[in-house]
Design a protein around this motif. Structure first.
Motif, mmCIF file in Angstrom:
data_model
loop_
_atom_site.group_PDB
_atom_site.id
_atom_site.type_symbol
_atom_site.label_atom_id
_atom_site.label_comp_id
_atom_site.label_asym_id
_atom_site.label_seq_id
_atom_site.Cartn_x
_atom_site.Cartn_y
_atom_site.Cartn_z
ATOM 1 N N ILE A 94 0.864 -1.183 0.000
ATOM 2 C CA ILE A 94 0.000 0.000 0.000
ATOM 3 C C ILE A 94 0.898 1.230 0.000
ATOM 4 O O ILE A 94 1.853 1.317 0.790
ATOM 5 N N ILE A 95 0.615 2.166 -0.888
ATOM 6 C CA ILE A 95 1.395 3.407 -0.950
ATOM 7 C C ILE A 95 0.992 4.306 0.216
ATOM 8 O O ILE A 95 -0.188 4.608 0.407
ATOM 9 N N VAL A 96 1.969 4.712 1.000
ATOM 10 C CA VAL A 96 1.704 5.540 2.176
ATOM 11 C C VAL A 96 1.302 6.947 1.745
ATOM 12 O O VAL A 96 1.977 7.575 0.918
ATOM 13 N N HIS A 97 0.207 7.445 2.282
ATOM 14 C CA HIS A 97 -0.257 8.811 2.032
ATOM 15 C C HIS A 97 -1.034 9.286 3.250
ATOM 16 O O HIS A 97 -1.423 8.478 4.097
ATOM 17 N N ASN A 98 -1.237 10.557 3.323
ATOM 18 C CA ASN A 98 -1.919 11.124 4.489
ATOM 19 C C ASN A 98 -3.034 12.072 4.060
ATOM 20 O O ASN A 98 -3.098 13.230 4.457
ATOM 21 N N ARG A 99 -3.904 11.573 3.208
ATOM 22 C CA ARG A 99 -5.105 12.315 2.828
ATOM 23 C C ARG A 99 -6.217 11.295 2.643
ATOM 24 O O ARG A 99 -6.065 10.330 1.870
ATOM 25 N N PHE A 100 -7.310 11.477 3.368
ATOM 26 C CA PHE A 100 -8.377 10.482 3.387
ATOM 27 C C PHE A 100 -9.734 11.144 3.194
ATOM 28 O O PHE A 100 -9.949 12.280 3.630
ATOM 29 N N HIS A 101 -10.647 10.428 2.565
ATOM 30 C CA HIS A 101 -12.007 10.922 2.390
ATOM 31 C C HIS A 101 -12.800 10.704 3.671
ATOM 32 O O HIS A 101 -12.767 9.629 4.266
ATOM 33 N N SER A 102 -13.523 11.741 4.058
ATOM 34 C CA SER A 102 -14.410 11.596 5.212
ATOM 35 C C SER A 102 -15.529 10.626 4.868
ATOM 36 O O SER A 102 -15.917 10.473 3.704
ATOM 37 N N LEU A 103 -16.050 9.994 5.913
ATOM 38 C CA LEU A 103 -17.169 9.075 5.727
ATOM 39 C C LEU A 103 -18.443 9.816 5.337
ATOM 40 O O LEU A 103 -19.364 9.220 4.779
ATOM 41 N N VAL A 104 -18.478 11.112 5.617
ATOM 42 C CA VAL A 104 -19.672 11.905 5.318
ATOM 43 C C VAL A 104 -19.311 13.036 4.346
ATOM 44 O O VAL A 104 -18.211 13.579 4.376
ATOM 45 N N GLY A 105 -20.212 13.389 3.465
ATOM 46 C CA GLY A 105 -19.996 14.503 2.554
ATOM 47 C C GLY A 105 -18.890 14.244 1.559
ATOM 48 O O GLY A 105 -18.503 13.115 1.286
ATOM 49 N N ALA A 123 7.480 9.199 7.287
ATOM 50 C CA ALA A 123 8.669 9.368 6.449
ATOM 51 C C ALA A 123 8.619 8.487 5.205
ATOM 52 O O ALA A 123 9.403 8.682 4.274
ATOM 53 N N GLU A 124 7.694 7.524 5.168
ATOM 54 C CA GLU A 124 7.551 6.621 4.025
ATOM 55 C C GLU A 124 6.541 7.124 2.999
ATOM 56 O O GLU A 124 6.188 6.382 2.068
ATOM 57 N N ALA A 125 6.069 8.365 3.143
ATOM 58 C CA ALA A 125 5.061 8.905 2.218
ATOM 59 C C ALA A 125 5.507 8.733 0.770
ATOM 60 O O ALA A 125 6.636 9.049 0.410
ATOM 61 N N GLY A 126 4.584 8.187 -0.051
ATOM 62 C CA GLY A 126 4.871 7.957 -1.460
ATOM 63 C C GLY A 126 5.530 6.623 -1.750
ATOM 64 O O GLY A 126 5.725 6.272 -2.922
ATOM 65 N N ARG A 127 5.846 5.867 -0.711
ATOM 66 C CA ARG A 127 6.509 4.577 -0.883
ATOM 67 C C ARG A 127 5.569 3.442 -0.473
ATOM 68 O O ARG A 127 4.674 3.623 0.345
ATOM 69 N N PRO A 128 5.808 2.243 -1.000
ATOM 70 C CA PRO A 128 4.959 1.110 -0.643
ATOM 71 C C PRO A 128 5.383 0.472 0.685
ATOM 72 O O PRO A 128 6.574 0.345 0.974
ATOM 73 N N VAL A 129 4.389 0.099 1.476
ATOM 74 C CA VAL A 129 4.612 -0.645 2.716
ATOM 75 C C VAL A 129 3.637 -1.815 2.718
ATOM 76 O O VAL A 129 2.479 -1.661 2.326
ATOM 77 N N THR A 130 4.093 -2.981 3.149
ATOM 78 C CA THR A 130 3.227 -4.158 3.099
ATOM 79 C C THR A 130 2.111 -4.083 4.140
ATOM 80 O O THR A 130 2.252 -3.440 5.193
ATOM 81 N N VAL A 131 1.037 -4.768 3.836
ATOM 82 C CA VAL A 131 -0.111 -4.828 4.741
ATOM 83 C C VAL A 131 0.292 -5.371 6.105
ATOM 84 O O VAL A 131 -0.093 -4.821 7.144
ATOM 85 N N ILE A 132 1.074 -6.447 6.132
ATOM 86 C CA ILE A 132 1.411 -7.055 7.426
ATOM 87 C C ILE A 132 2.245 -6.105 8.283
ATOM 88 O O ILE A 132 2.125 -6.100 9.517
ATOM 89 N N ASN A 148 -5.576 4.173 9.372
ATOM 90 C CA ASN A 148 -6.416 4.752 8.321
ATOM 91 C C ASN A 148 -6.104 4.166 6.941
ATOM 92 O O ASN A 148 -7.001 3.999 6.109
ATOM 93 N N LEU A 149 -4.838 3.858 6.709
ATOM 94 C CA LEU A 149 -4.492 3.210 5.441
ATOM 95 C C LEU A 149 -5.184 1.847 5.331
ATOM 96 O O LEU A 149 -5.685 1.469 4.259
ATOM 97 N N MET A 150 -5.250 1.122 6.442
ATOM 98 C CA MET A 150 -5.906 -0.183 6.430
ATOM 99 C C MET A 150 -7.424 -0.050 6.350
ATOM 100 O O MET A 150 -8.088 -0.823 5.647
#
Length: 302
Positions: A94-105, A123-132, A148-150
């Protein structure tokens, strides 16, 4: 009519006495926990039970309380259910990012890194990290970003479905961490001590997803790095598989505790409205110590 032997009569007598004796021990433990919380600022909820048995302590245990990071146990649960179903793989990146859609609106939000407990993932923003790996840091380091990524990958509705399918009453999975727009509409993560206690009972008996998955989840929980609530009340070296959680005025911990002789018990400690969190932590430490001593005497061990 067949007469009972002396040995059978004696066994029957012991079984008849066991019920009242167990009730007396449970009452004594419950009374001791109630005394520890009586008059203390804030509110406390406690569930304590031997593995596979009814609770001996159920103090305010049906009172919904802010789950804080204990809700991450349900994300872990849903991930392992997805592993079983083949809709998710532990080595998926999963590519690490820090922007998420709200559940509402239509709004979106970012997590406040200063409020998180695990900086390295940012510090891993933009890079892949495994689910586990995300699951590991979500539980052991209580990473909000990993959570939140999960949740984004699994889906809020799907996680709620896993909770419902497993019959986990007293647990409400509402939203991602820091989705304040959803929070403003009353969509929140709530748990009860009995609800988390029931989850841990099932986990301890291999009934969360399946035996192999339950063992894997417990293995992750044994690596918990935040150990200021239940573990300080235990002898050094005691194994504890647990998940803590905290927000302002709230300190929570939910654990499977392993006694030296191999017996297990479940302990859930929740709190809210703590004006002095340090004082509240001391109360929770004392509850843990009291429960451990009672179960060590009852369930055996040095």
């Amino acid at each position: 009519m067949r007469l009972l032997t002396r040995g059978a009569v004696a066994l029957c007598a012991l079984l008849l006495l066991a019920g009242p004796a167990r009730a007396a021990r449970a009452s004594a433990m419950a009374d001791a926990v109630a005394r520890l919380t009586a008059g203390q600022p804030g509110e406390f909820a406690v569930y304590a039970a031997p593995s596979g048995q009814a609770p001996d302590v159920c103090l305010h245990c049906d009172e919904p309380i802010n789950a804080a990071s204990t809700i991450k146990l349900l994300v872990l649960d849903a991930a392992y259910a997805a592993f079983r179903d083949g809709t998710l793989k532990p080595d998926e990146a999963i590519i690490v990012h820090n922007r998420f859609h709200s559940l509402v609106g239509m709004g979106s939000f970012s997590l406040d890194q200063k409020e998180d407990s695990y900086d390295p993932l940012y510090a891993e923003a933009g890079r892949p990290v495994t689910v586990i790996e995300l699951l590991r840091v979500m539980i052991q380091y209580s990473s909000n970003l990993a959570t939140n990524l999960m949740v984004e990958r699994l889906g809020v509705i799907q996680i709620r479905g896993v909770v419902a399918q497993q019959g986990l009453e007293g647990i409400t999975f509402g939203r991602m961490i820091e989705d304040f727009d959803a929070d403003a509409k009353g969509i929140r993560n709530r748990v009860t001590a009995r609800g988390l206690g029931g989850f841990l009972q099932k986990l301890d008996h291999g009934a969360i997803v399946g035996p192999a998955e339950s063992r894997a989840m417990i293995g992750i929980m044994l690596g918990q790095t935040f150990n200021d609530l239940i573990p300080p009340g235990l002898p050094a070296g005691t194994l504890v598989a647990h998940k803590t959680g905290w927000v302002n005025g709230v300190r929570n911990d939910a654990a499977i505790v392993f006694l030296p002789n191999g017996a297990h018990y479940i302990l859930v400690e929740l709190s809210r409205d703590l004006p002095d969190e340090a004082a509240g932590i001391k109360v929770l430490n004392a509850i843990s110590s009291t429960v451990f001593k009672a179960y060590r005497r009852r369930l055996g061990g040095p």
